[in-house]
Every structure is written in C-alpha cells, then in structure tokens.
Design a protein around this motif. Sequence first.
Motif, PDB file in Angstrom:
ATOM      1  N   ASP A 156       0.827  -1.205   0.000  1.00  0.00           N
ATOM      2  CA  ASP A 156       0.000   0.000   0.000  1.00  0.00           C
ATOM      3  C   ASP A 156       0.866   1.262   0.000  1.00  0.00           C
ATOM      4  O   ASP A 156       1.849   1.348   0.737  1.00  0.00           O
ATOM      5  CB  ASP A 156      -0.911  -0.013   1.223  1.00  0.00           C
ATOM      6  N   ALA A 157       0.482   2.210  -0.835  1.00  0.00           N
ATOM      7  CA  ALA A 157       1.285   3.426  -1.002  1.00  0.00           C
ATOM      8  C   ALA A 157       0.947   4.505   0.022  1.00  0.00           C
ATOM      9  O   ALA A 157       1.742   5.429   0.229  1.00  0.00           O
ATOM     10  CB  ALA A 157       1.101   3.979  -2.413  1.00  0.00           C
ATOM     11  N   LYS A 158      -0.211   4.420   0.675  1.00  0.00           N
ATOM     12  CA  LYS A 158      -0.644   5.504   1.569  1.00  0.00           C
ATOM     13  C   LYS A 158      -0.389   5.183   3.035  1.00  0.00           C
ATOM     14  O   LYS A 158       0.089   6.023   3.794  1.00  0.00           O
ATOM     15  CB  LYS A 158      -2.127   5.785   1.343  1.00  0.00           C
ATOM     16  N   ASP A 159      -0.745   3.989   3.455  1.00  0.00           N
ATOM     17  CA  ASP A 159      -0.642   3.631   4.875  1.00  0.00           C
ATOM     18  C   ASP A 159      -0.143   2.198   4.978  1.00  0.00           C
ATOM     19  O   ASP A 159      -0.878   1.287   5.356  1.00  0.00           O
ATOM     20  CB  ASP A 159      -2.026   3.774   5.531  1.00  0.00           C
ATOM     21  N   PRO A 160       1.122   1.960   4.655  1.00  0.00           N
ATOM     22  CA  PRO A 160       1.574   0.572   4.481  1.00  0.00           C
ATOM     23  C   PRO A 160       1.815  -0.219   5.763  1.00  0.00           C
ATOM     24  O   PRO A 160       1.520  -1.404   5.819  1.00  0.00           O
ATOM     25  CB  PRO A 160       2.872   0.729   3.690  1.00  0.00           C
ATOM     26  N   LEU A 161       2.372   0.393   6.796  1.00  0.00           N
ATOM     27  CA  LEU A 161       2.803  -0.366   7.969  1.00  0.00           C
ATOM     28  C   LEU A 161       1.600  -0.760   8.826  1.00  0.00           C
ATOM     29  O   LEU A 161       0.811   0.090   9.242  1.00  0.00           O
ATOM     30  CB  LEU A 161       3.786   0.451   8.808  1.00  0.00           C
ATOM     31  N   ILE A 162       1.474  -2.056   9.072  1.00  0.00           N
ATOM     32  CA  ILE A 162       0.417  -2.534   9.972  1.00  0.00           C
ATOM     33  C   ILE A 162       0.988  -2.815  11.348  1.00  0.00           C
ATOM     34  O   ILE A 162       0.437  -2.410  12.371  1.00  0.00           O
ATOM     35  CB  ILE A 162      -0.229  -3.838   9.450  1.00  0.00           C
ATOM     36  N   SER A 163       2.103  -3.524  11.401  1.00  0.00           N
ATOM     37  CA  SER A 163       2.605  -4.029  12.668  1.00  0.00           C
ATOM     38  C   SER A 163       4.115  -4.159  12.617  1.00  0.00           C
ATOM     39  O   SER A 163       4.685  -4.493  11.583  1.00  0.00           O
ATOM     40  CB  SER A 163       1.973  -5.404  12.947  1.00  0.00           C
ATOM     41  N   GLY A 164       4.751  -3.907  13.767  1.00  0.00           N
ATOM     42  CA  GLY A 164       6.203  -3.988  13.829  1.00  0.00           C
ATOM     43  C   GLY A 164       6.839  -2.627  13.662  1.00  0.00           C
ATOM     44  O   GLY A 164       6.181  -1.588  13.722  1.00  0.00           O
ATOM     45  N   VAL A 165       8.135  -2.624  13.421  1.00  0.00           N
ATOM     46  CA  VAL A 165       8.914  -1.389  13.346  1.00  0.00           C
ATOM     47  C   VAL A 165       9.404  -1.163  11.927  1.00  0.00           C
ATOM     48  O   VAL A 165       9.917  -2.080  11.280  1.00  0.00           O
ATOM     49  CB  VAL A 165      10.122  -1.452  14.306  1.00  0.00           C
ATOM     50  N   ALA A 166       9.246   0.036  11.443  1.00  0.00           N
ATOM     51  CA  ALA A 166       9.858   0.469  10.179  1.00  0.00           C
ATOM     52  C   ALA A 166      10.052   1.967  10.264  1.00  0.00           C
ATOM     53  O   ALA A 166       9.117   2.707  10.587  1.00  0.00           O
ATOM     54  CB  ALA A 166       8.970   0.102   8.982  1.00  0.00           C
ATOM     55  N   TRP A 167      11.271   2.410  10.008  1.00  0.00           N
ATOM     56  CA  TRP A 167      11.562   3.837  10.058  1.00  0.00           C
ATOM     57  C   TRP A 167      10.928   4.544   8.869  1.00  0.00           C
ATOM     58  O   TRP A 167      10.587   3.908   7.861  1.00  0.00           O
ATOM     59  CB  TRP A 167      13.068   4.076  10.067  1.00  0.00           C
TER      60      TRP A 167
END
Length: 848
Positions: A782-793
């Motif tokens: 997803d280009a708008k809201d990709p992160l669901i869970s976990g860590v990503a800077w």
Amino acid sequence: MNRRSVALLAILALFPLTALAQNSVPTPEEFLGYGMGERFTPHHRILAYFEELDRKSNLVTMQQIGESYEHRPLVLATITSEKNHAALETIRRNAAALARGEGDVDALVNNMPAIVWLAFGVHGNESSSAEAGMFVASALLRDPASTKLLDDLIVIIDPLENPDGRERYIQWFQRTTGVKPNPNAEAFEHAEPWPGGRYNHYMIDMNRDWTWLSQKETQARIEAYKQWYPQVVVDFHEMSAQSSYFFPPDAKPINANLPKDVEHWLEVFGRANATEFSQRGWVFFVAENFDLFYPGYGDSWPALHGAVGMTYEMAGGGRAGSAILREDGTILRLSDRAERHYTTGMATVRTAAQNREALLRYTHQAARAQIDGGKNTFLLAPGSPNFPGLVALLQKQGVRVDMLSAPATIRASRIDRDVTESRTFPAGTAVITTRQAFGGLANTLLEKTAAFSKGFVEEQRAKAEADEPDDFYDLTTWSLPLAMNVEGWSTTSPVTGTTAFREETSQSFRAASYGYLVDGMQPNIYRLIGMLLERKVRFSVIDSEVNTGSDQTYSRGSLVILKGNNAKELDATLATLAREASIAVVPLESGWMGGISFGSQKVRFVKDPKIGLVGGAGSDATSYGMLWHTLDVDTPIPHTTLSVESLRNIDLGNYEVLIFPDGSYTDRLGKKAIDKIKQWVTDGGTLVAVKGAHAFLREKDVEISKLKPWEPAKKKDDDDAKDVETAERYNDYRIPGSAFRTTMNDRSFLTFGVPRAPAVLVEGSGAYVPLPHKVDNILTIDAKDPLISGVAWAESIDRIKGSVYVASEKFGRGQVITFADDPHFRLFWRGTLPMFLNAVVYGPSFPR
C-alpha cells in the motif's frame, strides 16, 4: 583425556556411591572411552549412554517421545529420587494444575518437587551442549550432594534436540579433520559447507519454531512438555568462537506478556552462574545480545507457560571445530565449551532446588495473574482458508478457544487497522480470552503489535541515525491473524454466549454422474491438488466465480474433476482422496449451470507442472528448506529437488517450473547455465524467484526480468534545486521483520484461494519498483498507509510503500514470477502461501 576431565573424574571418585552403588552407573568417560570434549560424540553413542543409565539406575527413566525426519529417536531422560519416581503421575497432575492456576497452591507445593528441563543441541553444529548433557546426568547420579537434590527436583534432560543436524555436522567434521585438530581458523575443518549442521533435515531453525510447530521434532517436544509444565527450562547454545559465555539477565526488549517477576528470576539464576564462573576465573557477559522478546524461542515459549525460561550461550559454533585459535591467542577447545555448559547446568539444578517452593508458587501465580487480570478478548471470523489452522495451532499450545454459539453484536477493534466498530459476528466465530492461564501466550500470538521495553525503539532510532547496526535480534511482528490472513478483532469488553470450540469435520462423499467441484477456498485444497497430480487424475481450475444452480457460489480457483476425462475408478479414487485431505466435494449431475459451463475458456485444464526446486551452495538454506518442506510435507505436491550445479548439464525440458529460493546464483550458475535458463523461459518455462534470487535475472546480458530494485533519488546537479541526500550508509534502514498491508490484483490466477489482500512480512532493505503494466503487479504494498505491525523507520516506509511484492512478467512464451520476500516465512506466514502454490501449480496452465 584432558586435564579438566581427569580432575572431574578425580572429584567424582572421592564420593562413594550411596543408593546407587549397586548399579555401577558409568561415567561418560568410562562408557565412551574418552574424556569430556576430547572428541565429538555421535548421536547414537549419546543415546546409548542414557540407555545405559536407565538400565543401571533406578533414578533414571528413558522415554522416546518421537523421531526426527531422518528417523533418529527423540528421547527424554527423567532423573529424580525413588520417592518421586513412585509418584510421577501425581506430580504431573499437580504440575499441570499449577500451570493452569488451579487448586490449593499451599497444598500443591507442600511436598512437590520442582521440575527442571535441560535441553541440549537444538542447533546441531553447536556441539558442546550435547556433550555436557551426559556429564550433568552423570553428576546427578554419582555425586551424593547432587543426588540429594533429587528429592526436591525432577530433572528432565533432552540430550539431542536436533540429532539430524548434529550428525550432519559431525560426519563432515570427521571427514575433514586430520589425526589432530588444526586450530588454524583457515583450516578446512573450520569451513562448514552448505547447509551446515545448525538446522534439521528440512533446514528449519527449530529455535524459532516453538510457537509455529511446523516440524515433527517440535511437535513431539511440545506434547512431551505439556506432560510436565516445568518451573525452569534452559536451552543450551553456542555463539561466535570469539565470544565468551552468556547467561541471563537477558537483553532488552523483554516480552511484555511474560509474568511480572520473570526478570527477578533471571537475575537469581544469573547470579548463581556468575558465582560459579567467578570462582573459576571464567569470563561471561549478561544483558547485551540475547533478548526475551520473540515468542518462538526455547526460552520465551516456556516462559509464556509459567517457567523461568533461559538461554545459555557458549563461545564456539560450527566454525570452532574441536579446537580453534582465537584472536587473543588462546585455543578454545571442545572440552572448554562442554565444561562451561556442565557448570551452568549444575548451578541451575542447585539453584532450582534451593528455590523449590518459590519457583512452584511462581508458576501458579503466573497463571492466576492472567486468569484474574487478562484484559483482551480476540474474535476470529470463520470462513478464511487458514481459520481452522489458526485455531488448531492455538489449541496445540494449551490455549483455550471458545466460539459464539449464536450471532452476537460486539464493539471491537480490527487487528489489521486502527478501526473500532460494532459489528455482528456469526455463530462459530472463535473467541479467545486472555483471562486464562496461558493468556499471555494468546495475547502475544494474536495482538496486532508487541510492546517493546521502554526506550528500546528510541535507542534503535538513534543508532539508525548514527549509521550503526540496530539491536533488533529477530522479528518485530508475528501476529497470527495477519500472518494467516484471517479477519480478527479485539475487545476489552466481556464476550458472552460462548461454548467450547468445535470444528465441523463431517465430509460426506456422494458419487455423481457427471463430475465433481471443489471450492477454491477450502483449507486443504492444495493438499488435494498434490494428491490429484500424484494419482494422475485429470482436473481443471475455474478462473471465475461459479454457481451450480443453487444458492451456493464457489470462488475463483475452484476445481472441476469430470468423469468423462478420467478412468472409471474416479469415484472410488476421489472418495479416498477427499477423506484423506478432509475436503468437501460437490457432486455434479450435469454440465448445465445457467452461467459459466465447464467448456468455457475460463475453465483451464491443469497440466502436470513438473516442478524443479533448486538448492545447494548459493541458495539460502532456510529459504530452500521452507519451500522444500512446503512441497514435501505441508502440501505434498510432486516435485524434484535440483542442485544449482546440476543445471549446467541437465535437460531443462523435463521441467515446466523452476523455483529459485532466496540466494545468490550468478557465480554458481555461470554463463552456460544462465543461457540455458534464458532459453528455457523463452520456450515457455515458468521461473519462480524468491527475494535475492531475482538478482541474476536482471543482470546485464541476461535481462530475463525487467523488475528493478528501488534506488534512492540521485543528487541533482542544479544548484538551485533542493539536494537529495545520497550519502552512502553501512546500515540501510533495514526493516526488522514487520507486516505491511497490500493491494491485490484479484483477476490473476496467482490470487486463487486468497480471500482478501494479505499482509506481507518484509525483512531487510530490498524493494522492487512496480512494473509499468498494471497487470504485471499482482501484489503491491500500500502506497498511503503501508505499515500494519512492527517497526519500520520513515526512511524504510518511503522505500517500500507502493513497491511490488509479487510480480508476474512475460518473457518469450514463458514467464517470471518474483516474490520480494519468502512467501511462507518460517512456515507460519501463510497469507501469501497460496500465491506461491498457484505460481508453481498453475503457472504452466496460464501462459502469458
């Protein structure tokens, strides 16, 4: 025999054998004919030693709990006093009651022994632990001071967690070493070849498998564990030969769902070990490298069941051999490693005996704290293919699962999005409350995101900005609803109207006059496909939803098996296969359905895919192992395993599909093999590439694929333009195993059996730029809201958002299908598994 072994024998010889004198229990040296760590002991000799103890001592009971994939026994040795041996069944019942928080704790702990589980050798090339296990057993039986502890303890020794990996390592070492071990780190004996002895037969890291139960060794071990529910569990390991020794306290982060006093007990045992090491002048470290966060370890999983779970790590590992020259000029020997593990093993036993009652109360209190204070209830919607598997996985680990007995309207939060809503859940919805004994484990496995220890994430961000390596030791997410693409919700409100979960298992078969239909969303459809291919049953797949004239609609990817295309024995054959695969088969009495008929172009005959799975030096062993286990065990589908080197010489025309696991292949394949592969794809082959395997496909003069990796924007020369930073970095803002939402092309055959766009697990820093033709981008992050869970800077998200995770490209008459990461990671991330299976089963039947 080395000096330490002689010293140990001398110490043991000072003590007369008490109750065991008449049994003449042998020391390991006496039985094996050599001293501690003098040479590697093969698995069968270790087992023979414990069998000898069982024969000679009434304090030892051997039990076979299963076998490895290579048919080596998995055993446990139970060592305790005669009094405890006579009451083992009662002790087991009481231990289970404590672990479930049941009964009168004062009465239970009054005369009950604490249970200590010592596990050796889950990584087969970390070889000293299995050596040490024999000496721990010997000391418990021969040293009167240690034997006396057995009134207060039951010590369970798992002497060989991974006999297949150990044997692979030892056999290689014996073939490469000379008369004497060569401590030169450059010697052949220190260069362990692919795939190494760390892993089991299928190259799975079993120290990551306790929660996923993918391997038969793990399954056997968990079943045995549930017979005991110990208070103390130690998993013995090795690490870099240049290191020293690690025991708890653990590094941060600590899993927030663990019992509140776990860190106190980690320090108790750590201080006891430190005392022993300090007295001997040995160095060690604590609280630096090894955390207690990911739930699949041999320390964290027991800790989530009320044990004090610990990992002990000794310098050594596969490169250490039996002697290695270290950077400080000392020689580290196998005997040194085994002696240190023996020392911590015995210190752990003594400390457990000294704290018997408090440890028993700790187990009970851990359960009661969850029963009385669990906050969350999870709801899992039925209907997704992986729903039954998710429920079964929780149940196998002791988690209680209920279900709604009637529809209910509940206000709950979606696990895959930050959305709270009131919705009506159907009867049969799985309900898992964390107000149960193992509620901490349930919360860990089902919650959207695990909570980190205070300040840990901020510290890692500072390291990322300073271009330093981070301290994320493993994944930062493992939420099962995300991993299995099952719709899930959580609520803090009580959920009523539940009953014990039960699965509908009745699968009747009725012979039909025309043929049969199998819905494409059934959980075991790929297992059935493998059986059909194996039995040479001809079948087709439907590239559209279909209605047979009733109110039932069947999904894309449903199978059609027509009697006119098959032998007269089809009815009997399919009845057997449907029963074995637990598949519902719909009988068809006519080809007329009022919509798509079976002669439609949307109904594709499924060719024999003739699958070749490539492995060997160059491929990542665990990636290969996960795909091999998938095709060989999980969903058995006929295939052939091929070595990388063999591709230069074999006739690729014998294969319709080639699978390249993650790895680096260019140098291994060479120009001849690459040219052959290029021609094979041009002629109609389907090539499936996973993660790094894609690199050789896009190299200059190859260009089988036009898929390009993401690259940072280049610095502009125009002084008036805003500069874009392109400074080189050592650490590329990697993603430490996090989940991302996707968008899916639901018109492709690759998405058969996928009920909704799945979450994907990404680990590392790679990402692919989407292909110019939309039809080629099958699954896109997803280009708008990709992160669901976990860590990503933020830098990681900028790189990965909008990137393609599954791509399908036409090349000549063939196609290349690329997965940006492992599609069946650790054999539990099953949301993307159907896409991989569709690629290898249907690829030849859906030419581009």
